[in-house]
Design an enzyme around this catalytic site. Structure first.
Site, PDB file in Angstrom:
ATOM      1  N   GLU A 425       0.790  -1.230   0.000  1.00 36.56           N
ATOM      2  CA  GLU A 425       0.000   0.000   0.000  1.00 36.56           C
ATOM      3  C   GLU A 425       0.823   1.282   0.000  1.00 36.56           C
ATOM      4  O   GLU A 425       0.720   2.114   0.895  1.00 36.56           O
ATOM      5  CB  GLU A 425      -0.995  -0.037   1.167  1.00 36.56           C
ATOM      6  CG  GLU A 425      -1.985  -1.159   0.939  1.00 36.56           C
ATOM      7  CD  GLU A 425      -3.078  -1.275   1.988  1.00 36.56           C
ATOM      8  OE1 GLU A 425      -2.790  -1.068   3.170  1.00 36.56           O
ATOM      9  OE2 GLU A 425      -4.213  -1.584   1.607  1.00 36.56           O
ATOM     10  N   GLU A 501      -4.403 -10.639   0.132  1.00 34.07           N
ATOM     11  CA  GLU A 501      -5.209 -10.539   1.353  1.00 34.07           C
ATOM     12  C   GLU A 501      -6.645 -10.855   0.968  1.00 34.07           C
ATOM     13  O   GLU A 501      -7.132 -10.384  -0.060  1.00 34.07           O
ATOM     14  CB  GLU A 501      -5.164  -9.125   1.949  1.00 34.07           C
ATOM     15  CG  GLU A 501      -3.804  -8.731   2.470  1.00 34.07           C
ATOM     16  CD  GLU A 501      -3.743  -7.311   3.033  1.00 34.07           C
ATOM     17  OE1 GLU A 501      -4.776  -6.809   3.516  1.00 34.07           O
ATOM     18  OE2 GLU A 501      -2.650  -6.729   2.975  1.00 34.07           O
TER      19      GLU A 501
HETATM   20  C1  GAL Z   1      -5.292  -3.993   4.019  1.00 35.68           C
HETATM   21  C2  GAL Z   1      -3.883  -3.763   4.506  1.00 35.68           C
HETATM   22  C3  GAL Z   1      -3.578  -4.521   5.766  1.00 35.68           C
HETATM   23  C4  GAL Z   1      -4.685  -4.335   6.756  1.00 35.68           C
HETATM   24  C5  GAL Z   1      -5.982  -4.747   6.157  1.00 35.68           C
HETATM   25  C6  GAL Z   1      -7.154  -4.538   7.081  1.00 35.68           C
HETATM   26  O1  GAL Z   1      -5.664  -2.999   3.141  1.00 35.68           O
HETATM   27  O2  GAL Z   1      -2.950  -4.135   3.530  1.00 35.68           O
HETATM   28  O3  GAL Z   1      -2.369  -4.072   6.276  1.00 35.68           O
HETATM   29  O4  GAL Z   1      -4.765  -2.995   7.107  1.00 35.68           O
HETATM   30  O5  GAL Z   1      -6.246  -3.974   5.029  1.00 35.68           O
HETATM   31  O6  GAL Z   1      -7.023  -5.126   8.303  1.00 35.68           O
END
Ligand code: GAL
Length: 984
Positions: A425, A501
């Protein structure tokens, strides 16, 4: 200008704090392999002084003669804000923010209030420390900027918290006692590059050591150990100083550095982590390596290792310990990997920084695929439309490249590392492109990953986060929306896809895992993903009377924080697996077991990428209403990876299955480890399948009794009602309710929705106000064989309502039957939290037994791990202690349940099933509490017998509940039987 003196960091000799330079006086990054050259650990107690900022530093603290005897002592490694948090918290407290920087965004400047730690220690150079060669001072991790002196002489300074830094100390060391002094600043220009979603914590948090570097020694090695799956041969070439020899005794390899040896080897994979001990030696130094042969490639649009597509069943892992922050013991690192492997996890993304290097040694040894991610995130610039984002500012180029080089050089010899990730990010920018280019040049053998490279212009894998199922399916078919640039479009469409993620494991959930997994298994392009995230970063605290609890953002009085968004892991802060991890384990199980009762066979589909099933043994178990009938072992021929086998039922099973069943009969077949492994003991269950062998038993209902009305009550069989038709006791057991209940304490996924109106707010909104519905009785009518109570639920000010008609009947079995007819009135545009009955019963009925789904909690879209069986639990053990209290603990598909205690038993019978929750507090209490230890048991137990619950989804970050798991508000009816008996 007069009368105004700018607060210049220079005055304190700390200009480096606000410099974008990654450091000065440092040595070139390298792998620093394990060596026979002398090493002296400098871990242990150091003298420590915490300063409020640069105005508060100690003059001359670095001088050998400085008297620090009055200073505190602090352990190295540790994080200073984690000390004595239940006491004086002498060094400040943790602060949690997700995206926002916790200081004004004014790069590269940082606040005057810049907590700084001054560290000092002396050490004695051992008498046998060689007089020749060099001596290097190595820091594995210091958060966030530091300067180092040896015997009063400044060696240099560094930034890059989760990266190693080395300084040459040779010229300033002396025989006997030496002094090392380190000044560490919490905030620095580097903080702008370290905006990861986690606690802000500081200090020398990873080990420190002094390393002897012999003349003619081995500064660095770069192992290239490929595997050719066509020939079964490995190719080994080690870059090392000229003249060095490389030996791998087990393989008979003895070659010069730079030469290539080709020999038959067993390859390394996450499933078969085969390592070979090797040595690289010169006349003056020997270093030890553990080599794994494997080849990573993107071929035919798919990511392959050793020629085969792999499927990542991954987790995002932050380093977290509830007592020590990001300082982890090797035992904790090993435990993480053991718990992962025991739950079928095969991959880790080191979000969002390189882990302690010892973790990667363990990954090599225990076997997981690793995406090694650089210590880099500038997410906070998002809040100012990415203005001044360092990723696109040439001023920061060197800092970006420096970080990447330090990670790649340190970790390049780990077979477990199959991809390099540029960071997280930071949006897009030339500095990221430069990192990618440098990395490909330095290590062409590993793909480069970066999620924000939206058109995959400089990455080798297309990666996204939190993609909803329907879009993922289109990506799987390579039918995704086009890139703006047709050239990029064509290339990106040819790349493999991962979810770096997905499935936000915050609180109860995540929902929808099975549906994701089905897509990964259907489309070769979709190579799995990484759950966000591994662990809740709760900070362990104790109440004054010694009860443990876990703090999250805001619990330390931080003015700016992101609450419990830091608690979104598959394991609780103390590393107990959460229901989410148990669900994930089942969803990603490496073999799929399907039972065909008609054909009397069991099919086993091997979903491993490399392993056959020789390491598993299979067992079967037959149960009637959860009571054991027979069990045995099942011989399943060894099945190769990707293949399936169909095995006939053994004779004993066929025979037992043919016997008359005493209730609902289920066959369970499970796969277990046949022998101990590095992470699990023989017998550990890894996968299972179930099938019913008989239909559910119809409930027998006898002739119906007639209601009898007296002056102030109504009696129906064993049940007594008050004049308003409310059940007050059954078979002598007092109770309140049951009444229609549609409320649940909102889950994190109901409650938290970045940038969107969350479901819980809609539920609580004026139009619905589901959290404060009032029940009004409209009519109580005693018929010939039923009592009918007509009611209406509505909240003050709300324009919607729910009509609920309760039809009570009593049969000769002493059971009463309640059918509830539900009819929503008005406009219902959102799903209901739950639909069922709530009743309060005596507190001593706290032993629960049920036949249905279990043993753990399960909801509409988190139910893969619930198997049908007979389970027992205390009420206390039915509760899931989410770090932020919320709906939890519901058991699904319950055919019947009993609550017993004090010599009485209350029974519930489904028609055919219900979901069961029993708690010592109400949903409203759960809703109100901010931490589990604030929940106070009431004098009664609250039982929910639900026809259905709305799913969990992943809306706290990602898609909400998919349509098929939503609980729509519509006219419906459900029935439950209730009975009371003496006994147990
Ligand atoms: C994503 C980010 C993570 C965490 C997650 C939400 O966008 O890469 O570091 O913040 O969201 O828990």
């Amino acid at each position: 200008m007069t009368g105004f003196v700018p607060a210049s960091a220079d005055r304190f000799g700390t200009a480096f704090v606000e410099s974008v330079d990654p450091g000065s006086g440092r040595l070139a990054p390298r792998a620093a392999p394990e060596t026979d050259a002398p090493v002296l650990s400098l871990d242990g107690d150091w003298r420590f002084r915490w300063c409020a900022g640069l105005h508060d530093l100690t003059d001359g603290f670095e001088a050998p003669g400085f008297d620090a005897s009055a200073w505190d002592t602090l352990a190295v490694p540790s994080m200073w804000q984690m000390h004595d948090l239940d006491g004086a918290a002498p060094y400040g407290k943790p602060q949690y923010t997700n995206i926002s920087y916790p200081f004004p965004v004014d790069p590269p400047r940082v606040p005057d209030a810049n907590p700084t730690g001054e560290y000092r220690r002396t050490f004695t150079l051992p008498a046998e420390w060689p007089a020749t060669g060099r001596t290097v001072l190595r820091f594995e991790g210091v958060d966030s900027a530091f300067a180092v002196w040896v015997n009063g002489v400044l060696l240099g300074d560094g930034k890059g918290s989760r990266l190693p830094t080395e300084f040459d100390a040779t010229d300033h060391l002396r025989a006997g006692e030496n002094t090392v002094a380190v000044r560490v600043h919490q905030w620095s220009a580097g903080s702008y590059l370290e905006d990861q979603d986690m606690w802000w914590l500081s200090g020398i948090f990873r080990p420190v050591s002094l390393l002897h570097r012999p003349e003619g020694g081995i500064e660095d090695v770069f192992v290239h150990a490929d595997y050719d799956h066509r020939t079964g041969r490995g190719a080994l070439r080690v870059e090392a100083p000229e003249g060095a020899r490389v030996t791998v005794p087990e393989l008979g390899i003895d070659i010069a550095a730079g030469e290539t040896a080709r020999v038959a080897v067993e390859p390394w994979t996450a499933e078969t982590p085969r390592l070979y001990d090797a040595e690289v030696a010169t006349a003056t130094e020997r270093v030890r390596l553990r080599i794994g042969f494997r080849t990573v490639a993107v071929e035919d649009g798919v990511l392959k290792v050793n020629g085969r597509r792999i499927l990542l069943r991954g987790v995002n892992r932050h380093e977290w310990d509830p007592d020590d922050g990001r300082t982890l013991s090797v035992e904790t690192m090993r435990r993480d990997l053991e718990v992962m492997k025991r739950h079928n996890v095969n991959a880790v993304r080191t979000s969002h920084y390189p882990p302690d290097r010892r973790f990667l040694d363990l990954c090599d040894e225990i076997g997981v695929w690793v995406i090694d991610e650089c210590d880099l995130e500038t997410h906070g610039f998002d809040l100012s439309s990415w203005r001044d984002n360092p990723a696109k500012d040439p001023v920061w180029r060197e800092a970006f490249l420096d970080r990447m080089a330090r990670m790649v050089e340190r970790d390049k010899n780990h077979p477990s590392v199959i991809m390099w990730s540029l960071g997280n990010e930071c949006r897009e920018g030339e500095n990221l492109e430069a990192m990618a280019a440098w990395t490909k040049d330095r290590d062409p053998a590993r793909p480069v990953h970066y999620e924000c490279d939206l058109e995959a212009r400089y990455t080798d894998i297309w990666s996204r986060m939190y993609v909803p199922h329907d879009e993922l399916e289109r990506i799987g078919r390579r039918e995704e929306d086009r890139c703006e640039d047709p050239v990029n479009d064509e290339r990106r469409r040819s790349l493999p896809f991962i979810l770096c993620e997905y499935a936000h494991a915050m609180g109860n959930g995540p929902g929808g895992l099975s549906d994701y997994q089905a897509l990964f298994e259907r489309y070769p392009r979709l190579q799995g993903g990484f759950i966000w995230e591994w662990i809740d970063h709760g900070v362990r605290r104790r109440t004054e009377d010694g009860r443990e609890w876990f703090a999250y953002g805001g619990d330390f009085g931080e003015p700016l924080h992101d609450g419990n968004f830091v608690a979104d892991g598959l394991v609780f802060p103390d590393r107990t697996p959460s229901p989410g991890l148990l669900e994930y384990k089942k969803v990603i199980e490496p073999v799929k077991i399907r039972i065909d009762p008609e054909a009397a066979t069991v099919s086993v589909a091997n979903g491993y990428d490399f392993l056959d099933t020789a390491h598993l043994r299979f067992a079967w178990r037959l149960e009637d209403d959860g009571d054991p009938v027979a069990d045995g072992v099942l011989d399943v021929p060894v099945t190769a990876a990707g293949e399936a086998t169909v095995a006939d039922w053994p004779e004993a099973l066929a025979k037992a299955a043919a016997s008359p069943s005493e209730g609902e009969r289920w066959l369970t077949v499970s796969a277990h480890l046949a022998a101990d492994t590095a992470w699990g003991e023989a017998g550990l269950e890894l996968a299972w399948g179930q099938a019913p062998l008989s239909a559910p038993q119809p409930t027998r209902r006898g002739p119906l009794a007639a209601p009898v009305q007296t002056a102030d009550r109504i009696v129906l069989g064993e049940a007594e009602f008050d004049g308003r038709g409310r059940l007050t006791s059954l078979g002598g057991i007092e109770m309140t309710g049951p009444r229609l209940d549609v409320w649940r304490a909102p889950t994190d996924n109901d409650r938290v929705a970045w940038g969107m109106l969350d479901l819980a707010s809609k539920w609580r909104g004026r139009g619905l106000a589901l959290d404060r519905l009032e029940h009004r009785t409209l009519a109580v009518e005693a018929g010939a064989d039923e009592l009918v109570v007509t009611t209406r639920l509505a909240a003050a000010g709300a324009d919607t309502a729910i009509g609920a008609v309760y039809r009570w009947r009593a049969d000769a079995s002493d059971r009463i039957w309640l059918t509830v007819e539900v009819a929503p009135e008005g406009r219902w545009e959102v799903p209901l939290p739950r639909l069922g009955l709530r009743l309060a019963v005596p507190k001593d009925l706290d032993q629960v037994e049920w036949f249905g789904g279990g043993p753990g909690e399960a909801y509409a879209d988190t139910r893969a791990a619930a198997r049908v069986g007979r389970f027992r639990s205390t009420v206390a053990d039915l509760q899931t202690p989410y770090v932020f209290p919320q709906e939890n603990g519901s058991r699904i598909d319950v055919r019947w349940a009993t609550l017993s205690g004090g010599g009485r038993t209350l029974g519930f019978l489904g028609d055919p099933t219900f979901a069961l929750t029993v708690r010592p507090w109400t949903s409203e209490d759960l809703d109100e509490a901010k931490h589990p230890h604030e929940l106070v048991e009431r004098g009664e137990l609250y039982v929910n017998v639900d026809a259905a619950l709305h799913g969990m989804g992943s809306a706290s970050c990602g898609p909400g509940v998919q349509p098929q798991y939503q609980l729509e508000a519509r006219a419906t009816a459900f029935t439950v039987g209730i009975s009371a008996a003496a006994g147990r």
